[in-house]
Design a protein around this motif. Sequence first.
Motif, mmCIF file in Angstrom:
data_model
loop_
_atom_site.group_PDB
_atom_site.id
_atom_site.type_symbol
_atom_site.label_atom_id
_atom_site.label_comp_id
_atom_site.label_asym_id
_atom_site.label_seq_id
_atom_site.Cartn_x
_atom_site.Cartn_y
_atom_site.Cartn_z
ATOM 1 N N ASP B 88 0.821 -1.219 0.000
ATOM 2 C CA ASP B 88 0.000 0.000 0.000
ATOM 3 C C ASP B 88 0.850 1.262 0.000
ATOM 4 O OD1 ASP B 88 0.964 -0.332 2.546
ATOM 5 O OD2 ASP B 88 -0.870 0.357 3.531
ATOM 6 N N GLY B 89 2.158 1.120 -0.221
ATOM 7 C CA GLY B 89 3.015 2.297 -0.360
ATOM 8 C C GLY B 89 3.813 2.617 0.886
ATOM 9 N N ILE B 90 4.912 3.359 0.689
ATOM 10 C CA ILE B 90 5.748 3.726 1.835
ATOM 11 C C ILE B 90 5.029 4.810 2.636
ATOM 12 C CG2 ILE B 90 7.904 3.065 0.671
ATOM 13 C CD1 ILE B 90 8.456 6.115 0.342
ATOM 14 N N PRO B 91 5.116 4.738 3.961
ATOM 15 C CA PRO B 91 4.364 5.689 4.801
ATOM 16 C C PRO B 91 4.635 7.143 4.452
ATOM 17 C CG PRO B 91 5.232 3.890 6.143
ATOM 18 C CD PRO B 91 5.807 3.694 4.760
ATOM 19 N N ARG B 92 5.881 7.469 4.129
ATOM 20 C CA ARG B 92 6.196 8.876 3.844
ATOM 21 C C ARG B 92 5.421 9.396 2.633
ATOM 22 N NH1 ARG B 92 12.032 11.061 1.734
ATOM 23 N NH2 ARG B 92 11.237 13.064 0.967
ATOM 24 N N LEU B 93 5.289 8.583 1.610
ATOM 25 C CA LEU B 93 4.558 9.014 0.421
ATOM 26 C C LEU B 93 3.064 9.139 0.716
ATOM 27 C CD1 LEU B 93 4.160 9.681 -2.538
ATOM 28 C CD2 LEU B 93 4.371 7.250 -3.083
ATOM 29 N N LYS B 94 2.533 8.219 1.504
ATOM 30 C CA LYS B 94 1.105 8.266 1.831
ATOM 31 C C LYS B 94 0.783 9.556 2.590
ATOM 32 C CE LYS B 94 -0.586 4.118 3.074
ATOM 33 N NZ LYS B 94 -1.359 3.619 1.925
ATOM 34 N N GLU B 95 1.666 9.869 3.512
ATOM 35 C CA GLU B 95 1.517 11.097 4.309
ATOM 36 C C GLU B 95 1.604 12.337 3.400
ATOM 37 O OE1 GLU B 95 0.849 12.705 7.894
ATOM 38 O OE2 GLU B 95 1.542 10.605 7.908
ATOM 39 N N ALA B 96 2.601 12.335 2.522
ATOM 40 C CA ALA B 96 2.827 13.500 1.646
ATOM 41 C C ALA B 96 1.666 13.693 0.671
ATOM 42 C CB ALA B 96 4.142 13.329 0.880
ATOM 43 N N GLU B 285 -13.855 1.237 2.756
ATOM 44 C CA GLU B 285 -14.477 0.272 3.666
ATOM 45 C C GLU B 285 -15.703 -0.410 3.084
ATOM 46 O OE1 GLU B 285 -12.840 -0.493 6.269
ATOM 47 O OE2 GLU B 285 -11.388 1.118 5.918
ATOM 48 N N LYS B 286 -16.120 0.028 1.904
ATOM 49 C CA LYS B 286 -17.320 -0.573 1.310
ATOM 50 C C LYS B 286 -17.063 -2.015 0.908
ATOM 51 C CE LYS B 286 -20.690 2.349 -0.865
ATOM 52 N NZ LYS B 286 -21.095 3.072 -2.087
ATOM 53 N N GLU B 298 -13.990 -8.875 -0.019
ATOM 54 C CA GLU B 298 -15.161 -8.097 -0.443
ATOM 55 C C GLU B 298 -14.953 -6.596 -0.259
ATOM 56 O OE1 GLU B 298 -18.503 -9.661 1.713
ATOM 57 O OE2 GLU B 298 -18.292 -11.645 0.780
ATOM 58 N N ARG B 299 -13.904 -6.230 0.473
ATOM 59 C CA ARG B 299 -13.717 -4.828 0.853
ATOM 60 C C ARG B 299 -12.880 -4.123 -0.212
ATOM 61 N NH1 ARG B 299 -10.290 -2.263 4.149
ATOM 62 N NH2 ARG B 299 -9.262 -4.200 4.766
ATOM 63 N N ILE B 300 -13.337 -2.952 -0.641
ATOM 64 C CA ILE B 300 -12.696 -2.283 -1.780
ATOM 65 C C ILE B 300 -11.253 -1.888 -1.496
ATOM 66 C CG2 ILE B 300 -12.719 -0.096 -3.075
ATOM 67 C CD1 ILE B 300 -15.506 -0.585 -3.820
ATOM 68 N N GLY B 301 -10.976 -1.347 -0.327
ATOM 69 C CA GLY B 301 -9.597 -0.956 -0.022
ATOM 70 C C GLY B 301 -8.664 -2.152 -0.087
ATOM 71 N N HIS B 302 -9.122 -3.263 0.454
ATOM 72 C CA HIS B 302 -8.339 -4.485 0.465
ATOM 73 C C HIS B 302 -8.222 -5.050 -0.949
ATOM 74 C CE1 HIS B 302 -7.378 -8.606 2.261
ATOM 75 N NE2 HIS B 302 -6.519 -7.791 2.823
ATOM 76 N N ALA B 303 -9.304 -4.963 -1.715
ATOM 77 C CA ALA B 303 -9.279 -5.443 -3.100
ATOM 78 C C ALA B 303 -8.266 -4.638 -3.917
ATOM 79 C CB ALA B 303 -10.661 -5.328 -3.733
#
Lengths: 446, 446
Positions: B88-96, B285-286, B298-303
């Motif tokens: 899901d990406g490196i934390p620094r990029l997600k934050e930025a 979360e859907k 079934e969860r979109i984020g996880h998918a």
Amino acid sequence: MDMNSNNIFPLESDFLNKYLNDWEVDLTHVSIRELNRLVDELSEHFDVEFLRFEFGIPGLPPNKIGPEEEIRILQENPRIPSTYPPFDGIPRLKEAASKFVKKFMDIEVPPKSCVPTVGAMHSGFICQSIVGRKQPESNTILYLDPGFPVNKLQTKFLGLQEQSIDLFDYRGDALINKIEEIFSAGEIGGLLWSSPNNPTWVCLKESELEGIGNLLTKYDVIGIEDAAYFGMDYRQDYSQPGIPPFIPTIARYTGNYFLTISSSKIFSYAGQRIAITVISPELMEKRYKNLRQYFDTERIGHAFVHGGIYPTTAGVPQTPQYALAALFEAASSGDYNFLEEVKVYSKLAAKIKIIFKKYDFDLVYDKDMGEPIGDGFYFTVSRQGMTGAELLFQMLRYGMAGIPLSTTGSTREGIRICVSIIRESQLGEMENRLSALNHHLQPNPV
Amino acid sequence: MDMNSNNIFPLESDFLNKYLNDWEVDLTHVSIRELNRLVDELSEHFDVEFLRFEFGIPGLPPNKIGPEEEIRILQENPRIPSTYPPFDGIPRLKEAASKFVKKFMDIEVPPKSCVPTVGAMHSGFICQSIVGRKQPESNTILYLDPGFPVNKLQTKFLGLQEQSIDLFDYRGDALINKIEEIFSAGEIGGLLWSSPNNPTWVCLKESELEGIGNLLTKYDVIGIEDAAYFGMDYRQDYSQPGIPPFIPTIARYTGNYFLTISSSKIFSYAGQRIAITVISPELMEKRYKNLRQYFDTERIGHAFVHGGIYPTTAGVPQTPQYALAALFEAASSGDYNFLEEVKVYSKLAAKIKIIFKKYDFDLVYDKDMGEPIGDGFYFTVSRQGMTGAELLFQMLRYGMAGIPLSTTGSTREGIRICVSIIRESQLGEMENRLSALNHHLQPNPV
């Protein structure tokens, strides 16, 4: 974090069960990532280091050749990060890959047949999308199992079907016969295997590859050879470029193959996600009408590049391509003996196996066509009378993690042990924990 | 190579026709890459430079921030190239990324909602795979056309269906009504658009986005907002972080969105294939039952992450993630005015448009809800009574290339002109060629 396990292990069964329930984790079907997270949590909760046999990641830093080449490109060619990569890869990498497979596998493929992907996963994804769609009736991928669970997630993503043959039950002529039996039903579009195999380190013999190659040609099925552990069968010395023995490959026996070479393990370059797919020159030009509806073309080479790489990632990041080219070049010239560098895993595996065996663990996949299995990245262990999930549960209580074979398509019970991130300095503690676990698992522990 | 066109243009019609036949190129359906190759060949054959309006690639080198950050990481953290990136990406990029969209769009999304992909193409591919599969009956992607042809190749790859609305015919309330009419049939899983739009530079208005957002919510359709040209509508000044006006976005009007921000154009970082997808926190979360068969969840984020990124590329190369993080950080702090840097395209477009108009070309998509269309990366031209393919043929004869609108889902005839790699020094020669072409196209040329 404390490596010393006094007073902490074994964890209470009730406690661990509650943890698993809260996390909705079922050890029979646990994914590697779920297990990673679970072990992270346990490790933090008890402030103790676990022995993490569950990771299948490189434990070494990369050789400097890769990073130095990326740095050089970034410093000297400011336009490269702004320029879309050619979808079929930069010419230098294609050239280097062609030479590399000549030097280490003794196969002749032109640079055009060598196409980079964003790691081997990207290759497997595109390969499956083609082999499973080339004819409407043959939408099934046949796996030589056990294998890497994520390949099956790719099959699912693509809406394809899967079948499986367990290498425990079928080797040699029996394997060839079994494959032919399944191929002859006409449902199989592609056959996928890794050799050396994840998780068992089984290595297919030349005679088996020859038999498989003949069947791929005869039934027009496409082989997907995943060479993630390229040449890492240390029972032979494949490390000298241009000098026999050469690494066994399906490419010698059929024109119906994709061959994927990952940089992740042999060059410890997993972080930059770069691999090469060798598309057989014959396969490049083959046409299947059914491909058009998915790829806008009938030709496999075009489907791979313009129908596969383009719509998924529009090419592979530029500087990792230069890194891989430099690594291939240095390996081919003999300046960089990559197989010697990663041999550390093999040496470590030999030591760790001895400790497991000393404490009454069995090797599940112990033989490789009569020979003892080689020492590599992985091996498989079991305890009599226990399922893999039960054994993992007990190992977790004693501060050790591994992957249940139930998640790998194996018909056997047991655990995959990956040695890659274990340190020599941990072997003493490992012995303590395995000894305590063995004691605990005796019929009437004192 | 000679820029001077004396004696070479116009190329003979017979010669060019033969070339097209030999190459099996049909100008009505030509792909950008085919055209690139054709023009390369013509250019080499005649040893003359073409005016390449057909490329849609950055013409600038990247700002140093990106390469310097990659170099720093490669020099200082030798383990990073060997370590698999978090899926899901490196934390620094997600934050930025989270801060960047707050500063320039004024939307609040947590870092968890920001997931890197291997370029925007990778994002679009995974987004489509989810929106087209969330319910079995709604397997159609609705496009606000014209658009980028490769998105439709993604739809094909995934075995999904497509429908199209032409923005030439529908804007404002008419657009909203048309979308509702189509949504109400229940077949649409996702709505895909870019704004500013490739190839027309049409920009959706806030009122349109509000109407679309309401419909996405009402009919449970998921919007895929492709912000490839993030903020590059220079009729407004979006360049000041944290200060209005903010860039229009669907994220203000529905919880049913994916928003893709590419580094290729705004940061001229196309070569390293890095983008961010903002997944609406609500959408993360859907759950949809139908997703399980493709994504094991079934969860979109996880998918998106475990069912999408994992089986396609197993994450995004590490160092480009650091580069993008550094670019987002510098843009958000105001140290790096990226919109000022890429404004050069807008200025160039204004000049080039004037020359086309001077020689009797019309703009096809000339109005943007009553206002004149903005000046950006692309615009569209036509000649009365000529199809796009006919016009392209004549342009090629005079040493100019562009993309026929027929390949973009447009119902109109014309050519997409991309200004990005045209140099100021070429404008004189451009005028010569357009003047000669205009003369040639007169009913009774003297």
